[in-house]
Design an enzyme around this catalytic site. Sequence first.
Site, PDB file in Angstrom:
ATOM      1  N   GLY A  33       0.793  -1.323  -0.123  1.00 24.58           N
ATOM      2  CA  GLY A  33      -0.260   0.055  -0.002  1.00 24.58           C
ATOM      3  C   GLY A  33       0.712   1.404  -0.030  1.00 24.58           C
ATOM      4  O   GLY A  33       1.890   1.300  -0.201  1.00 24.58           O
ATOM      5  N   ASN A  34       0.366   2.282   0.135  1.00 25.85           N
ATOM      6  CA  ASN A  34       0.739   3.523   0.245  1.00 25.85           C
ATOM      7  C   ASN A  34       0.226   4.546   1.155  1.00 25.85           C
ATOM      8  O   ASN A  34      -0.657   4.094   1.997  1.00 25.85           O
ATOM      9  CB  ASN A  34       0.815   4.464  -1.222  1.00 25.85           C
ATOM     10  CG  ASN A  34      -0.555   4.779  -1.593  1.00 25.85           C
ATOM     11  OD1 ASN A  34      -1.037   5.607  -0.929  1.00 25.85           O
ATOM     12  ND2 ASN A  34      -1.006   4.107  -2.606  1.00 25.85           N
ATOM     13  N   SER A  35       1.020   5.605   1.637  1.00 30.45           N
ATOM     14  CA  SER A  35       0.543   6.236   2.962  1.00 30.45           C
ATOM     15  C   SER A  35      -0.287   7.579   2.540  1.00 30.45           C
ATOM     16  O   SER A  35      -0.176   8.566   3.266  1.00 30.45           O
ATOM     17  CB  SER A  35       1.690   6.772   3.482  1.00 30.45           C
ATOM     18  OG  SER A  35       2.784   7.353   2.935  1.00 30.45           O
ATOM     19  N   SER A  36      -0.997   7.565   1.416  1.00 32.13           N
ATOM     20  CA  SER A  36      -2.044   8.572   1.354  1.00 32.13           C
ATOM     21  C   SER A  36      -2.968   8.829   2.340  1.00 32.13           C
ATOM     22  O   SER A  36      -3.717   7.704   2.796  1.00 32.13           O
ATOM     23  CB  SER A  36      -2.827   8.172  -0.205  1.00 32.13           C
ATOM     24  OG  SER A  36      -3.755   9.349  -0.422  1.00 32.13           O
ATOM     25  N   ALA A 100      -4.719   7.689  -4.345  1.00 34.66           N
ATOM     26  CA  ALA A 100      -3.573   6.934  -4.876  1.00 34.66           C
ATOM     27  C   ALA A 100      -3.585   5.321  -5.075  1.00 34.66           C
ATOM     28  O   ALA A 100      -3.443   4.745  -3.856  1.00 34.66           O
ATOM     29  CB  ALA A 100      -2.422   7.436  -3.646  1.00 34.66           C
TER      30      ALA A 100
END
Length: 234
Positions: A33-36, A100
Amino acid sequence: AAAQAAARDLAGRHVVVSAGGTHEALDPVRFLGNSSSGLMGVAIAREAALRGARVTLVAANMQATPPSGVEVRRVVSTGDLARVMAELAPRANGIVMAAAPADFTPEQQADSKIKKDGDGGLTLHLLQTTDVLATLCRDRAADPSRAGQVVVGFAAETAPDRDELVRIGTAKLARKGCDLLVLNDVSGGKVFGQSSTHITVIDAQGAVAEVSGSKSGAARAIVDALSGRLIEAV
Ligand code: CTP
Ligand code: CA
C-alpha cells in the site's frame, strides 16, 4: 473577516471523489500500500457538498473522517476502486480522482499466511493494476451522454522547476485523457499527510490556478476549476 456563505454553483450536480490509498493483498494478513492520508479528497468532497453538489466519496482505507452529508463507498484494492468508479461514473457530472491507487498487485494472492523459509528472502512478482482514471476517460469518450462530464486527475511529481512540472503534467493529462490535472510538487521531501499544500491546476493549455496554503484553500481552487468547466459545458 466574516465567513461568506458558500456559492451554490454545484446545486443539482453529482460529484464523485475518490480518496485514500488502495491496498493489494499479499496474503490474508499483509498488503502492499501507500501512505496517502485521503485528506485532500475529503477537503474536495466537503467543498463540493457545501456548494450544493450531491457527493459520493469513494474511500480507500482512509483514516480521515468523511465530511457529513456525503455518501461514502469503502473500497480496498485498485480493482475494487475501478469497479465502484465504473458503476458511479455514468451518472456523475464531475469525477475527481484524488485517490492514490497502488500501481502494482501481486500476481498471486496466498490463501494462507506466507511463512519464512529458513534464512531465505521472498521474491514477489507484481502485475500492473488497471489505470482507473485512464479507463474512466476512455469510457467517457465512447459515450455521447457523458460529453459534458468533467474529469479531474492528480499527480505528485518531482520536478526541478515549475515549467518542467507543468510540462510533465501536460504530458500526463494528455496520456490519461482527463480535463484538469492537479499537480503536487513532491521534490525535496514534501510528503503525504501534511495539512498544508502547494498545488498547480492545469488543463491541456497550461496552468489555470496555483495555490499555496491549507488543503481547504486548495480544495476551493480545484472545485472552482471543476465548476467553471461544468458551466462552460452546459
Ligand atoms: N490513477 C488511477 N489508477 C491507477 C494509477 C493512478 O486512476 N492505477 C490515477 C490517480 O488517482 C491520479 C492519476 O491517475 O489521479 C495520476 O496518478 P499517478 O500515480 O501520478 O500516475 P501513474 O499513471 O500511476 O504514473 P506514475 O508511474 O507516475 O505513478
Ligand atoms: Ca502511480
